[in-house]
Scaffold this motif. Structure first.
Motif, mmCIF file in Angstrom:
data_model
loop_
_atom_site.group_PDB
_atom_site.id
_atom_site.type_symbol
_atom_site.label_atom_id
_atom_site.label_comp_id
_atom_site.label_asym_id
_atom_site.label_seq_id
_atom_site.Cartn_x
_atom_site.Cartn_y
_atom_site.Cartn_z
ATOM 1 N N GLN A 1 3.376 7.024 -6.774
ATOM 2 C CA GLN A 1 4.204 5.978 -6.176
ATOM 3 C C GLN A 1 3.827 4.598 -6.716
ATOM 4 O O GLN A 1 4.698 3.750 -6.980
ATOM 5 C CB GLN A 1 4.081 6.004 -4.648
ATOM 6 N N LYS A 2 2.535 4.385 -6.898
ATOM 7 C CA LYS A 2 2.060 3.110 -7.457
ATOM 8 C C LYS A 2 2.645 2.886 -8.842
ATOM 9 O O LYS A 2 3.121 1.785 -9.161
ATOM 10 C CB LYS A 2 0.529 3.105 -7.512
ATOM 11 N N LYS A 3 2.636 3.917 -9.653
ATOM 12 C CA LYS A 3 3.158 3.829 -11.018
ATOM 13 C C LYS A 3 4.659 3.534 -11.011
ATOM 14 O O LYS A 3 5.166 2.752 -11.821
ATOM 15 C CB LYS A 3 2.877 5.146 -11.745
ATOM 16 N N ILE A 4 5.393 4.160 -10.085
ATOM 17 C CA ILE A 4 6.847 3.956 -9.987
ATOM 18 C C ILE A 4 7.151 2.505 -9.625
ATOM 19 O O ILE A 4 8.009 1.855 -10.235
ATOM 20 C CB ILE A 4 7.459 4.904 -8.935
ATOM 21 N N ILE A 5 6.438 1.977 -8.621
ATOM 22 C CA ILE A 5 6.722 0.619 -8.150
ATOM 23 C C ILE A 5 6.349 -0.432 -9.199
ATOM 24 O O ILE A 5 7.089 -1.400 -9.417
ATOM 25 C CB ILE A 5 5.998 0.336 -6.819
ATOM 26 N N LYS B 1 4.848 -1.754 -17.979
ATOM 27 C CA LYS B 1 4.438 -3.138 -18.251
ATOM 28 C C LYS B 1 4.707 -4.069 -17.053
ATOM 29 O O LYS B 1 4.846 -5.279 -17.208
ATOM 30 C CB LYS B 1 5.128 -3.680 -19.502
ATOM 31 N N GLY B 2 4.801 -3.467 -15.861
ATOM 32 C CA GLY B 2 4.937 -4.247 -14.641
ATOM 33 C C GLY B 2 6.313 -4.833 -14.397
ATOM 34 O O GLY B 2 6.492 -5.689 -13.532
ATOM 35 N N GLU B 3 7.357 -4.308 -15.116
ATOM 36 C CA GLU B 3 8.673 -4.936 -14.995
ATOM 37 C C GLU B 3 9.316 -4.710 -13.633
ATOM 38 O O GLU B 3 10.046 -5.576 -13.136
ATOM 39 C CB GLU B 3 9.617 -4.461 -16.117
ATOM 40 N N LYS B 4 9.024 -3.586 -12.979
ATOM 41 C CA LYS B 4 9.672 -3.309 -11.684
ATOM 42 C C LYS B 4 9.103 -4.178 -10.568
ATOM 43 O O LYS B 4 9.844 -4.736 -9.756
ATOM 44 C CB LYS B 4 9.561 -1.826 -11.339
ATOM 45 N N ILE B 5 7.772 -4.292 -10.510
ATOM 46 C CA ILE B 5 7.179 -5.109 -9.456
ATOM 47 C C ILE B 5 7.511 -6.586 -9.691
ATOM 48 O O ILE B 5 7.672 -7.356 -8.729
ATOM 49 C CB ILE B 5 5.641 -4.887 -9.365
ATOM 50 N N LYS B 6 7.678 -6.987 -10.941
ATOM 51 C CA LYS B 6 8.096 -8.366 -11.241
ATOM 52 C C LYS B 6 9.505 -8.608 -10.708
ATOM 53 O O LYS B 6 9.803 -9.672 -10.154
ATOM 54 C CB LYS B 6 8.065 -8.624 -12.749
ATOM 55 N N HIS B 7 10.376 -7.614 -10.873
ATOM 56 C CA HIS B 7 11.748 -7.737 -10.399
ATOM 57 C C HIS B 7 11.788 -7.825 -8.874
ATOM 58 O O HIS B 7 12.499 -8.664 -8.307
ATOM 59 C CB HIS B 7 12.575 -6.547 -10.884
ATOM 60 N N MET C 1 0.831 -1.208 0.000
ATOM 61 C CA MET C 1 0.000 0.000 0.000
ATOM 62 C C MET C 1 0.863 1.254 0.000
ATOM 63 O O MET C 1 1.657 1.478 0.912
ATOM 64 C CB MET C 1 -0.927 -0.014 1.216
ATOM 65 N N VAL C 2 0.709 2.065 -1.051
ATOM 66 C CA VAL C 2 1.496 3.285 -1.203
ATOM 67 C C VAL C 2 0.602 4.505 -1.025
ATOM 68 O O VAL C 2 -0.626 4.392 -0.967
ATOM 69 C CB VAL C 2 2.198 3.324 -2.582
ATOM 70 N N ASN C 3 1.223 5.678 -0.942
ATOM 71 C CA ASN C 3 0.471 6.891 -0.600
ATOM 72 C C ASN C 3 -0.362 7.454 -1.742
ATOM 73 O O ASN C 3 -1.409 8.052 -1.511
ATOM 74 C CB ASN C 3 1.439 7.977 -0.107
#
Length: 288
Positions: free
Chosen positions: A246-250, A254-260, A240-242
């Motif tokens: 922040q959600k977009k950054i994490i 194409k979801g590559e950062k959250i996958k990493h 949960m982000v503010n």
């Protein structure tokens, strides 16, 4: 206290000091396992982390505490530090007060003044001595600390990262433990729950990967853990982000950062629980 080989000794040791002095690193080295996350960011440890070391008739219960730090260059008031320290060390037998190299500022001074007013055994640890270029400065600094307070049990220079002099520190702590039954069985090295361990692993990966892009104080909630009979473990986590930025950054493109982040966390969790892990991390914004 003179220790009899037939007696058992057990006590709580609080690791106290400013942020980034190496408390979590020291705890991990002593326990021989990564139970407290480590980062260069201020105040990474968000709550008390407990590590347990049992050696023969000795059981040492270490408590890694959030660092005392100055926010926006405004130091804690003496009353705030006093309240924090009293609460933190209320049930401790030994205080390990850690200092970063030979840097001793007003916050260190306040902490030292306050802990010596409380009837506890105190060991001052000078950490990161591997980073002191001129080692000749170390002895005068130790003498200065003794002059500041003659109620210290001992002052020990160490390098937690390099594992230098940690054995001697443990020996000194053992001499200060009360005779008491052991509180935990010999095979337990932490009281951290699996949920806590998972959230801290994910928090560490976010801190490491995003640096200053994302605040490290974020809410992470383990929604479910399902362990099947074939040694597989499925984990669902809410991050949960503010705000949407922040959600977009994490999540990343194409979801590559959250996958990493998920991959890094999965590998660490698998090492901890010795099972094949499938982890899903959902990123949402906090409700206003």
């Amino acid at each position: 206290m003179k220790h009899n080989n037939n007696n058992k000794f057990c006590g709580k040791i609080v690791l106290l000091g400013k942020s980034n002095v190496g408390k979590s690193t020291l705890l991990n080295q002593i326990i021989g396992d990564k139970i407290s996350i480590v980062s260069h960011k201020t105040n990474t440890t968000q709550t008390q982390v407990i590590g347990i070391q049992t050696e023969n008739n000795f059981q040492l219960i270490y408590i890694d505490t959030p660092g005392i730090y100055n926010k926006k260059n405004i130091y804690f008031s003496i009353n705030n530090i006093n309240q924090y320290i009293k609460k933190t060390i209320a049930n401790a037998n030994v205080i390990v007060f850690m200092i970063n190299q030979i840097h001793f500022n007003i916050t260190d001074e306040k902490i030292l003044q306050l802990i010596t007013k409380i009837n506890k055994s105190i060991i001052v640890v000078i950490n990161k001595i591997d980073l002191i270029n001129n080692k000749k400065l170390l002895l005068p600094f130790i003498q200065l600390l003794h002059k500041k307070n003659n109620n210290l049990n001992c002052i020990i220079p160490i390098s937690a990262k390099k594992k230098h002099n940690i054995t001697n520190l443990i020996k000194e702590i053992k001499t200060l433990l009360p005779q008491s039954r052991h509180e935990y069985s010999n095979n337990i090295n932490t009281t951290n729950s699996l949920n806590f361990t998972i959230t801290e692993i994910i928090r560490e990966k976010i801190i490491y990967y995003f640096h200053k892009e994302i605040p490290y104080i974020i809410d992470i909630k383990v929604e479910s853990i399902n362990i099947s009979s074939n040694r597989n473990c499925s984990i669902k986590v809410l991050l949960m982000v503010n705000n949407y930025r922040q959600k977009k950054i994490i999540i990343g493109e194409k979801g590559e950062k959250i996958k990493h982040i998920s991959t890094l966390a999965r590998k660490n969790i698998e090492k901890k629980i010795l099972k094949t892990v499938f982890i899903t991390i959902w990123v949402i914004t906090k409700k206003k």
